[in-house]
Design an enzyme around this catalytic site. Structure first.
Site, PDB file in Angstrom:
ATOM      1  N   GLU A 116       0.835  -1.209   0.000  1.00 48.94           N
ATOM      2  CA  GLU A 116       0.000   0.000   0.000  1.00 48.94           C
ATOM      3  C   GLU A 116       0.872   1.262   0.000  1.00 48.94           C
ATOM      4  O   GLU A 116       0.735   2.148   0.840  1.00 48.94           O
ATOM      5  CB  GLU A 116      -0.982  -0.018   1.178  1.00 48.94           C
ATOM      6  N   GLU A 157      -5.094  -8.513  -0.581  1.00 48.94           N
ATOM      7  CA  GLU A 157      -5.920  -8.192   0.592  1.00 48.94           C
ATOM      8  C   GLU A 157      -7.362  -8.049   0.142  1.00 48.94           C
ATOM      9  O   GLU A 157      -7.662  -7.242  -0.748  1.00 48.94           O
ATOM     10  CB  GLU A 157      -5.449  -6.900   1.277  1.00 48.94           C
TER      11      GLU A 157
END
Length: 514
Positions: free
Chosen positions: A195, A318
């Protein structure tokens, strides 16, 4: 009398329309065969809340919970029963603050650290690289290591690769042997940051692209002789510009996989209860979960533009449902219960991944134990298998099976003038020739009748299992751990190449045809 019977018949059909939806599905032939990678059924273990400490790891000195070198044996066995293919570690956001050298060597000499991302707790680094990779060997799972490019340096990641993978003589491999491991683990999957658009550094995509190229270059030799499967930190949900920039500016020789993260969330500022939710909240959750289909297809279209030969894989590392934490628990620990709503998310999402197996080669449910949409919850000596666990156990028949393309016409789940498909499905054929069809009806009130046209497939016998409950809000608790478990489903019949099935409201069915 005939008019009366006709009116009664019409009235019955109208009533049935309220109770049942009618869908149809056909198994198709494909000019090109694709395999549903077992790695789609991967998991995620971050240093977050009670996932690692008190979830997987209870310590070598624990004399009340059975363990193998500190790792709970009941958790190991439960995950092995899922045929767990891979496990991602140490994060998540935690990865870009983790310095792997603090987690090796004698445990009494390891420095502590503060987990600023998740609860501000102090960790003693007693669970580190050796502990994780040895645990993966116990699980029979391939490790997926997330490298630190946020607060770490290039040399740190390059040293980690050498420490765990190099068989010859070097400073890092000698250090590994000194710490008790003679042979390298040969880790294949490596995430280059996590991320990076957010907790991994708040980078712009152009900046991260340059950072990625630098780190990926020094992780291996110029030919990637070690065969590393390097995965770029991909887009946050629908940020297609991030996807396009990565593919445009990173050479294919440096990137094998591209990540994608998406959670089924009602509202990031007010996520709602995991167990006490309304039909409106349920619809919003399922609408968000169904958005995964659009995300995958639009990302695949961009990938096809820049990588027409399909050399780069889409890695959804995810995914899952995200709600408020359970009352009375640390808000930084992300501990939530797991209801039939989560089973719906799991079944629908895995069908999406299966059907896009051409590009989707790995996915990681967030997370394995005690965090978010966990498959396992622990409390002291006790362990609970969640509805999500049971869906993944039912679906494991798809792992490394040949995808069977389908055409599906589904009725809609409607709420307040909005609608999404009520039924999702996927199909595959395993190495023994058995065909499996997974079906999910997310409608919370209406059963769904579906007729499956088997096409050219010849089958005379159908068996199955179903996951269902009395209420959508039901879950497995430590007091009643088996409230929701799969049971035999024997209502499907095969005749003349057709299978008629009734899928109860909010249920998951997996059929096997022989």
């Amino acid at each position: 009398m005939m008019k009366l019977n006709l009116k009664l018949g019409i009235a019955f059909m109208l009533i049935s329309g309220v109770i049942h939806g009618q869908s149809s599905m056909k198994l198709e032939r494909s000019a090109q065969e694709f395999t549903i990678s077992r790695h789609i059924y991967g998991h995620f273990a971050e240093h977050l809340g009670r996932c690692i400490y008190d979830g997987f790891y209870v310590g070598e000195k624990n004399d009340s919970i059975p363990h193998a070198n500190g790792v709970r044996t009941d958790v190991i066995q439960a995950l092995k029963n899922l045929n767990i293919p891979n496990l991602r570690w140490p994060g998540g956001c935690f990865a870009d603050t983790y310095h792997w050298k603090d987690g090796i060597g004698p445990k009494a000499q390891r420095p502590t650290m503060v987990n600023n991302w998740w609860g501000g707790v102090t960790e003693d680094n007693s669970f580190g690289t050796h502990d994780f990779l040895n645990m993966c060997e116990l699980l029979g799972a391939e490790p997926y290591l997330a490298g630190n490019v946020g607060s770490g340096e290039v040399q740190e990641l390059a040293d980690w690769v050498q420490y765990v993978n190099f068989a010859g003589k070097s400073p890092m491999s000698d250090w590994r042997r000194k710490n008790g491991r003679q042979e390298p683990w040969k880790v294949k999957f490596w995430g280059v940051g996590n991320e990076s658009w957010g907790c991994g550094g708040n980078m712009t995509v152009d900046y991260y692209t340059d950072i990625y190229r630098k780190y990926a270059t020094f992780m291996s030799d110029w030919t990637n002789g070690g065969g590393l499967y390097r995965i770029a930190s991909g887009a946050n949900s629908a940020d297609y510009n991030w996807t396009e920039t990565l593919l445009k500016n990173i050479p294919g020789s440096l990137m094998k996989g591209m990540g994608l993260h998406h959670y089924a969330v009602i509202n990031w500022d007010k996520k709602g209860s995991a167990t006490d939710f309304s039909e409106a909240e349920y619809f919003k959750t399922m609408k968000s979960a169904w958005f995964m289909n659009e995300l995958v297809e639009k990302n695949m279209a961009i990938m096809d533009k820049y990588d027409p030969k399909g050399n780069i894989d889409l890695i959804v590392d995810e995914w899952g449902g995200w709600y408020e934490v359970e009352p009375g628990t640390n808000p930084g620990f992300l501990y939530q219960q797991n209801t039939m709503r989560d089973a719906m998310i799991a079944g629908m999402t895995l069908n999406i991944f299966n059907n896009h197996a051409r590009r989707v080669k790995m996915a990681n449910l967030a997370q394995a134990v005690n965090v978010l949409q966990a498959v396992i919850l622990t409390e002291g000596k006790s362990m609970v298998l969640t509805p999500t666990y049971h869906v993944m156990e039912m679906y494991k028949v798809h792992q490394d099976a040949k995808l069977i393309p389908i055409t599906l016409q589904s009725t809609d789940f409607e709420f307040n003038d909005e609608k999404i498909p009520a039924v999702s499905a996927s199909a595959s054929q395993d190495a023994q020739g058995r065909v499996h069809i997974s079906l999910v009806n997310i409608d919370p009130k209406k059963a769904n009748r579906i007729r499956v046209d088997l096409g050219e497939l010849k089958a005379s016998k159908v068996t199955g299992r179903i996951l269902h409950a009395d209420k959508l809000q039901d879950y497995n608790s430590f007091k009643v751990p088996t409230k929701i478990v799969p049971t035999a489903y024997n209502k499907a019949k095969v005749q003349n190449g057709l299978v008629d099935i009734e899928i109860p409201a909010f249920s998951v069915i997996v059929l096997e045809l022989n």
